[in-house]
Design a protein around this motif. Structure first.
Motif, PDB file in Angstrom:
ATOM      1  N   UNK A   1     -68.671  18.802  36.115  1.00 12.17           N
ATOM      2  CA  UNK A   1     -68.276  18.731  34.703  1.00 12.17           C
ATOM      3  C   UNK A   1     -69.469  18.782  33.758  1.00 12.17           C
ATOM      4  N   UNK A   2     -70.662  18.453  34.271  1.00 14.86           N
ATOM      5  CA  UNK A   2     -71.853  18.366  33.434  1.00 14.86           C
ATOM      6  C   UNK A   2     -72.233  16.918  33.197  1.00 14.86           C
ATOM      7  N   UNK A   3     -73.520  16.629  33.284  1.00 15.55           N
ATOM      8  CA  UNK A   3     -73.974  15.249  33.122  1.00 15.55           C
ATOM      9  C   UNK A   3     -73.836  14.756  31.689  1.00 15.55           C
ATOM     10  N   UNK A   4     -73.651  15.678  30.763  1.00 14.94           N
ATOM     11  CA  UNK A   4     -73.435  15.285  29.361  1.00 14.94           C
ATOM     12  C   UNK A   4     -71.951  15.265  29.002  1.00 14.94           C
ATOM     13  N   UNK A   5     -71.086  15.373  30.004  1.00 15.64           N
ATOM     14  CA  UNK A   5     -69.637  15.352  29.771  1.00 15.64           C
ATOM     15  C   UNK A   5     -69.226  14.055  29.071  1.00 15.64           C
ATOM     16  N   UNK A   6     -68.285  14.194  28.144  1.00 16.78           N
ATOM     17  CA  UNK A   6     -67.682  13.030  27.503  1.00 16.78           C
ATOM     18  C   UNK A   6     -66.169  13.167  27.554  1.00 16.78           C
ATOM     19  N   UNK A   7     -65.514  12.082  27.883  1.00 15.33           N
ATOM     20  CA  UNK A   7     -64.059  12.076  28.000  1.00 15.33           C
ATOM     21  C   UNK A   7     -63.422  12.072  26.615  1.00 15.33           C
TER      22      UNK A   7
END
Length: 345
Positions: free
Chosen positions: A158-164
């Motif tokens: 998802x990417x380490x900078x992913x935000x829900x």
């Protein structure tokens, strides 16, 4: 449903169709502080009402009945929900003519729906995303060198900078399997945050809960004093420090020696097992072969040997003097403790 501060009701959608053995689900059933039953049963003050969908713990007969909430969430008809992934994420771009892992079938075509299909639709809509176990967090055993599936952790996908949807990063709770209370304690914090009763859980740069993974195995190990005194085990029957027989505890972020495994009992070094670093992003590749002494273990144990021998000797002397009663413990007719009964103005 929501109130001014948070949610009154939350769904937990738990998919274990990652590359997995379902060991994390099995482990979590052993949690007691709190137990999964306490959370689902509404016995924890301040939490929203929780609906859990997990194939191992589901009361349904499976099939479409079990898949219904997942399909509803994917189409935006079920919210808010916390998405929990168990197992590593395969690379479906290299699957050839087949697929690596699936979860249900497409209702129109009957073709299997890959795990990645579900991730693409559920993760962005989830109020929070939680990775249960090292496989989901960092790839784990399925992602080791030589694997054909191109496995990875959830943050790698998802990417380490992913935000829900709730503004949270992925919450990684590693362990192979995850320690039961570590996962449940983290889940409760996320649920308290969802209810508006707590701030977001503090995470380290590997997205692990700081309060659980901020210290090393060695710092909480009952055997650590033997290391300080350069008193090392030569086999696995010894109660002494195991660094020379393969333990990676001094450099591994994990609280299991202090927390135990079930009811405060157990945990790898506590029962004579070496730490193989199963909570670490580099597991297992960077820590193999497991039974060999870590590269730094030979150097550190050599350097500490003269200090440890001296400290051990000095403590032995002090221990001998501390094991002697004071000389005024006697049954004679004179007081020799130094007590002076004279009155002073």
């Amino acid at each position: 449903m929501t109130h001014a501060e948070g949610f009154d009701e939350v769904h937990i959608l738990w998919i274990s169709e990652g590359m997995s053995c379902d060991g994390d689900t099995v482990s979590v059933t052993a949690a007691g502080q709190p137990s999964i039953e306490d959370v689902v049963g509404g016995l924890i003050p301040g939490l929203p009402k929780v609906h859990l969908y997990n194939k191992v713990l589901s009361p349904t007969l499976g099939g479409e009945e079990f898949l219904a909430p997942f399909r509803a969430a994917a189409s935006g008809e079920l919210e808010p929900f916390i998405f929990v992934l168990e197992g590593s994420v395969p690379n479906e771009k290299i699957n050839g003519d087949g697929f690596w892992s699936s979860f249900g079938n497409h209702p129109d075509t009957g073709e299997p729906l890959t795990l990645n299909w579900w991730l693409d639709r559920l993760a962005p809509k989830a109020w929070a995303v939680v990775a249960a176990g090292t496989c989901a967090a960092y790839g784990g055993i399925h992602a080791m060198a030589g694997n054909p599936t191109g496995c990875m952790g959830l943050a790698d996908y998802l990417g380490w900078d992913f935000r829900s949807a709730g503004g949270l990063p992925i919450v990684n709770v590693p362990g192979c399997p995850v320690q039961p209370e570590n996962f449940m304690e983290t889940l409760v914090w996320v649920l308290q945050h969802a209810a508006g009763e707590a701030p977001p859980p503090p995470l380290d740069d590997k997205l692990r809960p700081q309060w659980l993974f901020g210290k090393t195995v060695h710092e909480g190990c009952d055997r650590a004093a033997y290391y300080e005194q350069a008193d090392f085990a030569k086999d696995y029957n010894s109660p002494k420090c195991q660094v020379k027989v393969g333990c990676w505890g001094p450099v591994v972020n994990c609280d299991v020696p202090k927390r135990g495994w079930m009811g405060g009992v157990g945990g790898c070094p506590n029962v004579g097992g070496i730490c193989i670093a199963c909570t670490m992003p580099g597991f297992p590749d960077k820590f193999m072969p497991f039974m060999d002494a870590p590269p730094g273990g030979n150097l550190s144990s050599t350097l500490i040997r003269p200090y440890g021998a001296f400290i051990r000797r000095m403590r032995g002397i002090t221990n001998a003097t501390a094991n002697v009663e004071p000389k005024w413990h006697h049954n004679r007719e004179v007081l020799t403790s130094g007590y002076d009964p004279r009155w002073r103005p």
